[in-house]
Design an enzyme around this catalytic site. Structure first.
Site, short mmCIF file in Angstrom:
data_model
loop_
_atom_site.label_atom_id
_atom_site.label_comp_id
_atom_site.label_asym_id
_atom_site.label_seq_id
_atom_site.Cartn_x
_atom_site.Cartn_y
_atom_site.Cartn_z
N ARG A 1 3.65 -1.18 2.93
CA ARG A 1 2.19 -1.65 3.68
C ARG A 1 1.53 -2.95 2.39
NH1 ARG A 1 -1.34 2.76 3.09
NH2 ARG A 1 -3.10 2.15 4.03
N ARG B 1 -8.90 12.62 -1.76
CA ARG B 1 -8.65 11.28 -1.86
C ARG B 1 -9.69 11.05 -0.13
NH1 ARG B 1 -4.32 8.30 -0.58
NH2 ARG B 1 -5.68 6.30 -0.13
N CYS C 1 3.00 2.68 -0.91
CA CYS C 1 2.97 3.77 -0.89
C CYS C 1 3.56 5.45 -0.43
CB CYS C 1 1.21 4.05 -0.61
SG CYS C 1 1.03 4.55 1.10
N ASP D 1 -3.73 7.95 11.23
CA ASP D 1 -3.89 8.93 10.46
C ASP D 1 -3.89 10.90 11.65
OD1 ASP D 1 -6.51 7.01 9.10
OD2 ASP D 1 -4.71 6.66 9.03
C1 EPZ Z 1 -6.11 1.47 7.54
O1 EPZ Z 1 -5.01 1.07 6.44
C2 EPZ Z 1 -6.95 2.38 7.08
N1 EPZ Z 1 -6.74 2.54 6.10
C3 EPZ Z 1 -5.60 3.83 7.23
O2 EPZ Z 1 -5.98 5.12 7.20
C4 EPZ Z 1 -5.12 3.95 8.71
O3 EPZ Z 1 -3.78 4.62 8.69
C5 EPZ Z 1 -4.38 2.38 8.97
O4 EPZ Z 1 -5.60 1.17 9.03
C6 EPZ Z 1 -3.91 2.41 10.60
O5 EPZ Z 1 -4.89 2.27 11.43
C7 EPZ Z 1 -8.43 2.60 5.27
O6 EPZ Z 1 -9.20 2.17 6.06
C8 EPZ Z 1 -8.53 1.99 4.06
P1 EPZ Z 1 -3.62 -1.59 8.44
P2 EPZ Z 1 -4.50 -0.42 6.63
O7 EPZ Z 1 -2.99 -2.65 8.35
O8 EPZ Z 1 -5.68 -1.19 6.54
C9 EPZ Z 1 1.57 -3.52 8.62
C10 EPZ Z 1 -5.97 7.01 5.84
O9 EPZ Z 1 -5.99 7.52 5.85
N2 EPZ Z 1 0.78 -4.37 7.56
O10 EPZ Z 1 -3.77 -1.42 10.10
O11 EPZ Z 1 -3.70 -0.75 5.16
C11 EPZ Z 1 1.59 -2.27 7.71
O12 EPZ Z 1 2.64 -1.88 6.72
C12 EPZ Z 1 -5.51 6.02 6.10
O13 EPZ Z 1 -7.16 6.98 5.65
C13 EPZ Z 1 1.41 -5.40 7.72
O14 EPZ Z 1 2.57 -5.50 7.75
O15 EPZ Z 1 -3.47 -0.39 7.78
C14 EPZ Z 1 1.47 -0.84 8.63
O16 EPZ Z 1 2.60 -0.92 8.96
C15 EPZ Z 1 -4.12 5.48 6.08
N3 EPZ Z 1 0.85 -7.06 6.91
C16 EPZ Z 1 0.65 -1.26 9.56
O17 EPZ Z 1 0.34 -2.71 9.72
C17 EPZ Z 1 -0.38 -7.07 6.20
O18 EPZ Z 1 -0.71 -7.74 5.74
C18 EPZ Z 1 -0.99 -0.93 9.91
O19 EPZ Z 1 -1.83 -1.78 8.53
C19 EPZ Z 1 -1.51 -6.12 6.38
C20 EPZ Z 1 -0.80 -4.40 7.72
#
Ligand code: EPZ
Length: 426
Positions: free
Chosen positions: A121, A397, A116, A305
């Site tokens: 992601r 959203r 995105c 965030d």
């Molecule tokens: C959650 O997303 C939140 N969304 C995000 O909020 C928030 O920014 C993020 O956690 C970090 O706190 C929801 O809870 C719905 P991550 P998520 O998996 O779970 C990498 C908002 O604005 N990663 O902790 O997708 C990823 O690329 C949203 O409300 C991998 O490499 O976040 C990123 O760089 C935006 N492999 C980092 O980890 C994976 O399998 C953080 O991702 C998963 C993630």
């Protein structure tokens, strides 16, 4: 596409009640698929992301009603675990359904949610966690099919404390045979909320909020009723807006303990913050001081965030601040838009160098993602003159009618919706 027109320069003042947490409600709605029967979830805000999740659940055969912040689910008619690609693409958080559907049906088909505006992601940690529990995964282009006759407990270590991967593995493990431990787990409050919800249904989970979560598999779960925690990011967004407009705002139904890093930063800029139970009072009369360095990191450090929102306050500060974004590689898209309003910010890879200016000026700007859009609204509230924020659907959203929310604090903000013949109506 809707637009917001903001007449800036007026300090926010008054009292506001904070909405339920989007990032707690989404995994809890997904976790409801683990049980057969009627589940009631309160304090669920009316948001585009919630609508998309409920539409996916309906597509899978679940009955779902959302009235006055209460969601009523009946999962007894759930008949499919194949999430349509079009719906997956509407919201990447549909990935949360993998764990519950795999646990309930023994199979689930999803599609790569894709990146995105804020970053790639990836979902490799989700997939490797489910494989550790015994799932077989077949990838065919963007299609991902996952099978498991019976999930078995495992010791899982996350290379990165991914919020979503932690939640997906928790949900898949609750009905697995035996014990699962997740080390280097994410510690966000939304994960604690998910643990509380699952345990209310009869799961046996301990450790959410720490870096090690233990799940003892159980045979069956029972339906329940639950209330979601307040949204800490919406809370922080309002707090920063109060500070940036040099206002006086009282926030009700908050969890101050979820915002210690933001409260610490705001106090360092000179903003007055008073906490009393679930009430936070924010007051600012002076130009904010700059902050040498803020680094976004996993909870309980400064949340990614709230990075774009606090950057608006620092763009008005007396001095130079440095912001380092370590979670998402594309989360500075608001910088160019803020520059159109007079901000002096230079980005170098994952760092932003913010030289405070005495004021921002209204302009027409475009929301590129959810939190960048929220930051532009704050900038419009603080700026001198009129700001038009376009692509408001990104903001919808995560914020329930943001113009009404800030309108309750005296903001001069109107939403315009284009109709067929290109005229707009407020
Ligand atoms: C959650 O997303 C939140 N969304 C995000 O909020 C928030 O920014 C993020 O956690 C970090 O706190 C929801 O809870 C719905 P991550 P998520 O998996 O779970 C990498 C908002 O604005 N990663 O902790 O997708 C990823 O690329 C949203 O409300 C991998 O490499 O976040 C990123 O760089 C935006 N492999 C980092 O980890 C994976 O399998 C953080 O991702 C998963 C993630």
């Amino acid at each position: 596409m809707d637009k917001l027109v903001i007449e800036g320069g007026k300090p926010l003042s008054g009292t506001i009640v904070i909405q339920g947490a989007k990032n707690a409600a989404l995994p809890i709605l997904a976790a409801s698929m683990l049980v057969e029967g009627k589940v009631t979830i309160d304090h669920v805000p009316k948001l585009l992301d919630i609508d998309v999740m409920l539409n996916i659940l309906r597509e899978l055969g679940c009955r779902a009603e959302h009235e006055d912040e209460t969601v009523q689910l009946d999962t007894s008619t759930l008949h499919s675990s194949h999430i349509p690609e079009a719906l997956m693409r509407q919201m990447r958080s549909s990935i949360f359904l993998m764990g519950p559907l795999l646990a309930r049906f023994g199979e689930v088909t999803i599609y790569q949610p894709g990146g995105c505006a804020i970053g790639e992601r990836k979902i490799d940690l989700h997939l490797s966690g489910l494989q550790a529990l015994g799932a077989e995964i077949e990838e065919d282009g963007s299609r991902i099919a996952c099978y498991a006759k019976k999930l078995r407990g495992a010791e899982i270590h996350l290379d990165f404390p991914s919020v979503g991967a932690t939640e997906n593995i928790m949900m898949a493990a609750v009905l697995a045979e035996g014990l699962t431990t997740i080390s280097n787990a994410a510690r966000e409050p939304e994960i604690q909320d998910l643990q509380h919800f699952l345990n209310r249904m009869g799961a046996k989970i301990i450790g959410a909020g720490t870096d090690t979560i233990t799940v003892e598999g159980v045979e069956k779960l029972e339906p329940c009723s639950y209330q979601v925690i307040p949204d800490r990011i919406v809370t922080g967004t309002v707090m920063v807006a109060a500070a940036a407009t040099r206002g006086q705002v009282t926030l009700l139904n908050t969890c101050p303990s979820h915002l210690t890093s933001l409260i610490h930063v705001l106090r360092r800029t000179g903003v007055q913050i008073a906490v009393d139970g679930d009430i936070i009072k924010v007051g600012a009369a002076m130009r904010p001081k700059s902050i040498d360095r803020i680094v976004t990191s996993p909870y309980p450090a400064f949340p990614t965030d709230l990075q774009s929102q606090i950057m608006v306050l620092l763009a008005l500060a007396d001095g130079v601040s440095v912001m380092k974004e370590t979670i998402f590689e594309g989360r500075f898209k608001h910088v160019d838009e803020l520059a159109r309003m007079g901000a002096d910010i230079r980005v170098d890879l994952s760092s932003a160098f913010i030289r405070g200016v005495s004021r921002l000026y209204g302009a027409t700007v475009e929301a590129t993602d959810l939190r960048a859009g929220a930051a532009l609204v704050i900038a419009g509230l603080a700026a001198q003159g009129k700001t038009v924020v376009e692509q408001v659907h990104h903001i919808d959203r995560g914020y329930d009618r943001i113009e009404a929310m800030f309108g309750r604090l005296g903001a001069r903000m109107t939403r315009f919706t284009p109709i067929a013949n290109n005229t707009v109506v407020p």
